[in-house]
Motif scaffolding. Structure first.
Motif, mmCIF file in Angstrom:
data_model
loop_
_atom_site.group_PDB
_atom_site.id
_atom_site.type_symbol
_atom_site.label_atom_id
_atom_site.label_comp_id
_atom_site.label_asym_id
_atom_site.label_seq_id
_atom_site.Cartn_x
_atom_site.Cartn_y
_atom_site.Cartn_z
ATOM 1 N N MET A 1 -46.113 -24.354 -0.458
ATOM 2 C CA MET A 1 -45.846 -23.978 0.908
ATOM 3 C C MET A 1 -44.343 -23.911 1.079
ATOM 4 N N GLY A 2 -43.941 -23.031 1.930
ATOM 5 C CA GLY A 2 -42.523 -22.905 2.171
ATOM 6 C C GLY A 2 -42.228 -21.835 3.191
ATOM 7 N N ASN A 3 -41.009 -21.354 3.183
ATOM 8 C CA ASN A 3 -40.547 -20.359 4.140
ATOM 9 C C ASN A 3 -39.605 -19.405 3.418
ATOM 10 N N THR A 4 -39.802 -18.107 3.604
ATOM 11 C CA THR A 4 -38.880 -17.116 3.069
ATOM 12 C C THR A 4 -38.427 -16.210 4.201
ATOM 13 N N ALA A 5 -37.231 -15.665 4.080
ATOM 14 C CA ALA A 5 -36.705 -14.778 5.118
ATOM 15 C C ALA A 5 -37.586 -13.543 5.305
ATOM 16 N N GLU A 6 -38.123 -13.019 4.221
ATOM 17 C CA GLU A 6 -38.921 -11.794 4.288
ATOM 18 C C GLU A 6 -40.361 -12.023 4.744
ATOM 19 N N HIS A 7 -40.971 -13.147 4.333
ATOM 20 C CA HIS A 7 -42.396 -13.363 4.580
ATOM 21 C C HIS A 7 -42.706 -14.470 5.573
ATOM 22 N N GLY A 8 -41.719 -15.175 6.102
ATOM 23 C CA GLY A 8 -41.978 -16.297 6.994
ATOM 24 C C GLY A 8 -42.605 -17.442 6.224
ATOM 25 N N LEU A 9 -43.501 -18.178 6.876
ATOM 26 C CA LEU A 9 -44.185 -19.296 6.214
ATOM 27 C C LEU A 9 -45.122 -18.758 5.155
ATOM 28 N N VAL A 10 -45.134 -19.401 3.978
ATOM 29 C CA VAL A 10 -45.954 -18.926 2.865
ATOM 30 C C VAL A 10 -46.699 -20.087 2.208
ATOM 31 N N PHE A 11 -47.836 -19.763 1.604
ATOM 32 C CA PHE A 11 -48.624 -20.691 0.780
ATOM 33 C C PHE A 11 -48.983 -19.898 -0.457
ATOM 34 N N THR A 12 -48.314 -20.179 -1.576
ATOM 35 C CA THR A 12 -48.442 -19.317 -2.745
ATOM 36 C C THR A 12 -49.065 -20.012 -3.946
ATOM 37 N N PHE A 13 -49.617 -19.201 -4.819
ATOM 38 C CA PHE A 13 -50.239 -19.621 -6.067
ATOM 39 C C PHE A 13 -49.676 -18.755 -7.179
ATOM 40 N N THR A 14 -49.675 -19.275 -8.393
ATOM 41 C CA THR A 14 -49.205 -18.499 -9.536
ATOM 42 C C THR A 14 -50.304 -18.418 -10.591
ATOM 43 N N ASN A 15 -50.151 -17.439 -11.495
ATOM 44 C CA ASN A 15 -51.138 -17.284 -12.568
ATOM 45 C C ASN A 15 -50.758 -18.066 -13.825
ATOM 46 N N ALA A 16 -49.593 -18.721 -13.814
ATOM 47 C CA ALA A 16 -49.139 -19.514 -14.961
ATOM 48 C C ALA A 16 -48.024 -20.445 -14.504
ATOM 49 N N ASP A 17 -47.738 -21.450 -15.296
ATOM 50 C CA ASP A 17 -46.644 -22.362 -15.009
ATOM 51 C C ASP A 17 -45.411 -21.892 -15.774
ATOM 52 N N ALA A 18 -44.831 -20.789 -15.289
ATOM 53 C CA ALA A 18 -43.677 -20.171 -15.952
ATOM 54 C C ALA A 18 -42.823 -19.474 -14.899
ATOM 55 N N THR A 19 -41.530 -19.329 -15.179
ATOM 56 C CA THR A 19 -40.641 -18.702 -14.201
ATOM 57 C C THR A 19 -40.953 -17.230 -13.973
ATOM 58 N N ASP A 20 -41.588 -16.564 -14.931
ATOM 59 C CA ASP A 20 -41.921 -15.150 -14.742
ATOM 60 C C ASP A 20 -43.381 -14.952 -14.323
ATOM 61 N N ALA A 21 -44.027 -16.013 -13.845
ATOM 62 C CA ALA A 21 -45.429 -15.939 -13.423
ATOM 63 C C ALA A 21 -45.575 -15.033 -12.200
ATOM 64 N N MET A 22 -46.720 -14.381 -12.104
ATOM 65 C CA MET A 22 -47.025 -13.571 -10.928
ATOM 66 C C MET A 22 -47.537 -14.509 -9.836
ATOM 67 N N ALA A 23 -47.181 -14.214 -8.593
ATOM 68 C CA ALA A 23 -47.581 -15.063 -7.473
ATOM 69 C C ALA A 23 -48.282 -14.238 -6.411
ATOM 70 N N GLU A 24 -49.186 -14.876 -5.706
ATOM 71 C CA GLU A 24 -49.829 -14.271 -4.542
ATOM 72 C C GLU A 24 -50.249 -15.397 -3.619
ATOM 73 N N GLY A 25 -50.582 -15.067 -2.409
ATOM 74 C CA GLY A 25 -50.994 -16.087 -1.457
ATOM 75 C C GLY A 25 -50.816 -15.613 -0.036
ATOM 76 N N VAL A 26 -50.764 -16.565 0.881
ATOM 77 C CA VAL A 26 -50.635 -16.274 2.305
ATOM 78 C C VAL A 26 -49.171 -15.986 2.610
ATOM 79 N N LEU A 27 -48.900 -14.812 3.129
ATOM 80 C CA LEU A 27 -47.572 -14.411 3.596
ATOM 81 C C LEU A 27 -47.711 -14.208 5.100
ATOM 82 N N SER A 28 -47.400 -15.213 5.886
ATOM 83 C CA SER A 28 -47.789 -15.246 7.294
ATOM 84 C C SER A 28 -46.972 -14.353 8.227
ATOM 85 N N LYS A 29 -45.740 -14.042 7.864
ATOM 86 C CA LYS A 29 -44.814 -13.340 8.772
ATOM 87 C C LYS A 29 -44.519 -14.167 10.027
#
Length: 95
Positions: A1-29
Motif C-alpha cells: 500500500m502506498g501513494n503515488t503522484a500519478e495513481h493516488g493511493l495504491v495497493f499493489t502486487f508483483t509477479n516476482a520478488d525482483a526489482t524488474d517484476a511486473m506489478a498490478e493492483g488497485v490504482l485508486s486515483k
C-alpha cells in the motif's frame, strides 16, 4: 500500500520478488488527506483474486488481478514496473 503522484493511493502486487517484476493492483486515483490522520486498509480475496483498498472505512478502489492463482505477492514501497509503463516508486507517507 502506498501513494503515488500519478495513481493516488495504491495497493499493489508483483509477479516476482525482483526489482524488474511486473506489478498490478488497485490504482485508486484518490489522494490521501494532507496534514491529518487517516486509516488505510486493504484486503485480498485469493479465491476471486480481488484486491480492495479502503480509506477511512470507505472503498477507494477494487480490481481483479490477472496474475495466475498463487502468484501475486503483496508489495509496498520500492520501485516496480507496471505493464507498459516506466518504473514507479511508492511512498507510504500520508503527507
Amino acid at each position: 500500500m502506498g501513494n503515488t503522484a500519478e495513481h493516488g493511493l495504491v495497493f499493489t502486487f508483483t509477479n516476482a520478488d525482483a526489482t524488474d517484476a511486473m506489478a498490478e493492483g488497485v490504482l485508486s486515483k484518490v489522494e490521501p488527506p494532507v496534514d491529518e490522520w487517516f486509516h488505510l486498509a486493504a484486503t485480498y480475496d485469493a479465491a476471486t483474486r480481488t484486491a480492495t483498498l479502503y480509506l477511512d472505512g470507505t472503498q477507494a478502489g477494487t480490481t481483479r488481478l490477472s496474475f495466475p492463482p498463487g502468484m501475486p505477492r503483496p508489495h509496498c514501497g520500492s520501485a516496480r514496473r507496471w505493464p507498459g509503463a516506466s518504473t514507479r516508486s511508492g511512498s507510504t507517507s500520508g503527507r
